[in-house]
Write an enzyme that holds these catalytic residues in place. Structure first.
Site, PDB file in Angstrom:
ATOM      1  N   GLU A  99     -11.182   0.413  -3.481  1.00 27.18           N
ATOM      2  CA  GLU A  99     -10.397   0.974  -2.380  1.00 27.18           C
ATOM      3  C   GLU A  99      -9.191   1.716  -2.929  1.00 27.18           C
ATOM      4  OE1 GLU A  99      -9.656  -2.573  -0.180  1.00 27.18           O
ATOM      5  OE2 GLU A  99      -8.367  -3.442  -1.722  1.00 27.18           O
ATOM      6  N   ASP A 143       0.825  -1.223   0.000  1.00 24.09           N
ATOM      7  CA  ASP A 143       0.000   0.000   0.000  1.00 24.09           C
ATOM      8  C   ASP A 143       0.852   1.262   0.000  1.00 24.09           C
ATOM      9  OD1 ASP A 143      -2.329  -1.645   0.258  1.00 24.09           O
ATOM     10  OD2 ASP A 143      -1.978  -1.760   2.410  1.00 24.09           O
TER      11      ASP A 143
END
Length: 538
Positions: free
Chosen positions: A221, A68
């Site tokens: 997301e 991420d």
């Protein structure tokens, strides 16, 4: 040469996709396991590094569990931070000038607030901000921290009162600050960025992939926000971050206004893993960033390495191109092959972090971190005269909050000296989480074998082995071997059980972690560790 079926099966796709290479990428007497022919360059302690030294790089730019990625271009500097999940200290901020060579700078998060998922690093009005989603039973929240300098001090985390994940910060054409979050939501921030003003708004419906694709779930997301020219761009992840190799993907949308409407890119998906024969699986969670050369652009994203889910999601760099009508798309370069460096230089700046530790200085935070640390966990540690003393906690690795560090190598070994109090148990592990780990502990009764996250048995110690000893853990491409030494490493005794740890990863156990070298102290008293050495293996 015979191969274990599991090892062969795990690496078959990676080998099949490799290009023609010399014979040194075949199995050898010292390394009887298949490996991809294309290998990274080597750096500190033989650790993998992306910079090939000839003006090219080979992914990953950060090997090991660095998922991420949130990247900030700040003048000539790049700053990057990743999910740290259950390990504390967390949120290590990395620095680079060329997008390929990275060094750790500071760990911003000192105290446990839960499992940290997909933070956002940004700069506004001369101040740095971290927006930090954290999951904790009964309290899922997004926190905000800020600092005048990237090196801190960082303010304590302040909860914003929202349980979404994956915040992306942007300033609208109205001058107001916003966080875009998972599920197409948006939060309006106060001018100082430290509070939410108003309710969560649904502002984006998403892009739909063909139903026949193999994905984990829709899972919209990771909205990363950018303003360029006359548009706002939203770069998102879809398809689930693990699951099948072809799950994750990168998509894009844009709008003339921060308030929409949002138009999906005709080039979606910008990138995804199309086949399990590729080197990088589940590619996604991307942030576009301009390169060191003006007008050159890249995406920083993550992916699992084919055959090595145990290493977690690693940080990748992919070139992108802008079209005449103002969209961006991935270049046609294979990110599993060498690519020209963004700065075009053959010089190799420092990269990475030495993992060997003489314990003469305190490396807690940059190298070492506790798993699921309690409020006073730091007080268990002390350093002096080349020794790290760790006070015992719990009864086994499962409840002792082991100390671990991240490795990005597919094969390695580490050794460490232990001096164990009579009522304590000390040991070394390959640790995924409190339910899945493998290794040994030493106590007065003998050697305790841990396998599958369980205490399997206690066996007698080899002759002469007491409570002062040296342990060696070898992970040779998922085959774990344990040695002990009673004479400081002059002679070694091989433990009678070897283990396959290829299944110690998220798709088996959840949690999004990686398999890491770890030390633990359980029972009562202390365990003193010294002379830790780490070496990556071919």
């Amino acid at each position: 040469m015979r191969l274990g079926l599991l090892a062969a099966g795990l690496l078959l796709a990676a080998s099949a996709s490799a290009c023609a290479q010399p014979a040194d990428c075949a199995a050898t007497p010292g390394n009887p396991y298949l490996r991809p022919c294309l290998d990274n360059a080597r750096g500190i302690e033989g650790q993998r590094r992306a910079d090939l030294g000839d003006g090219r790089y080979l992914n990953p730019i950060l090997a090991g569990d660095r998922p991420d990625p949130s990247i900030l271009k700040d003048g000539d500097d790049y700053w990057m931070v990743h999910s740290s999940f259950e390990t504390y200290p967390g949120l290590t901020i990395w620095h680079s000038r060329d997008l390929v060579n990275w060094t750790p700078r500071v760990s911003a998060l000192k105290d446990y607030i839960g499992s940290v998922w997909a933070p956002e690093l940004t700069k506004h009005a001369g101040r740095y901000y971290l927006y930090v989603p954290a999951k904790k039973p009964g309290n899922n929240n997004i926190y905000v921290m800020s600092a005048a300098s990237i090196d801190g001090p960082w303010t304590p985390p302040v909860p914003l009162g929202n349980d979404r994940i994956d915040p992306g910060h942007i300033v609208g054409e109205d001058g107001k600050r916003y966080l875009f979050v998972s599920g197409g939501g948006r939060l309006k921030l106060s001018d100082d960025g430290m509070k939410v003003e108003g309710p969560l708004e649904k502002v984006y419906e998403g892009w739909r992939y063909p139903p026949e694709w193999d994905v984990e779930s829709y899972s919209q997301e990771g909205p990363k926000m950018m303003r360029r020219g006359g548009y706002f761009y939203m770069t998102l992840a879809l398809g689930g971050t693990a699951g099948p190799p072809t799950s994750h993907m990168v998509v894009s949308a844009r709008s003339r206004s921060i308030h929409g409407p949002w138009e999906n890119s005709p080039y979606n998906p910008i990138t995804r893993t199309v086949t399990a024969a590729e080197k990088w699986w589940s590619k996604g969670h991307a942030t576009p960033v301009e390169g060191p050369k003006p007008g050159t652009w890249y995406m920083v994203l993550h992916g699992y390495e084919n055959g090595f889910h145990t290493l977690g999601r690693q940080t990748l760099l992919q070139p992108i191109e802008w079209t005449a009508d103002g969209w961006f798309k991935a270049s046609n370069q294979d990110i599993g092959q060498p690519i020209a460096k963004p700065d075009g230089k053959s010089e190799r700046p420092p990269h990475g972090l030495a993992l060997s530790d003489d314990f003469k200085t305190d490396r807690f935070g940059l190298q070492w971190s506790f798993f699921a640390a309690g409020a006073n966990e730091r007080q268990r540690l002390s350093h002096g005269d080349g020794v790290m003393a760790l006070s015992a906690k719990g009864k086994s690795p499962a409840d002792s909050s082991p100390l671990s560090f991240i490795t990005g190598d597919t094969a390695y070994r580490f050794e460490v000296d232990l001096d164990i109090d009579e009522a304590a148990q000390g040991g070394a592990l390959l640790f995924y989480n409190d339910k899945l780990f493998a290794g040994v502990g030493i106590n007065e009764r003998g050697i305790v074998l841990y396998r599958y996250g369980q205490e399997i048995r206690t066996s007698a110690k080899p002759a002469g082995l007491g409570m002062k000893l040296r342990l060696r853990i070898t992970n040779q491409r998922h085959v774990m071997t344990i040695h002990s030494s009673a004479d400081a490493g002059k002679t070694w005794h091989k433990f009678g059980t070897q283990m396959d740890v290829s299944g110690y990863h998220h798709n088996v156990a959840g949690g999004f972690m990686s398999l890491r070298p770890a030390l633990f102290a359980a029972g009562q008293g202390q365990v003193r560790f010294s002379r830790l050495s780490y070496e990556a293996l071919p």
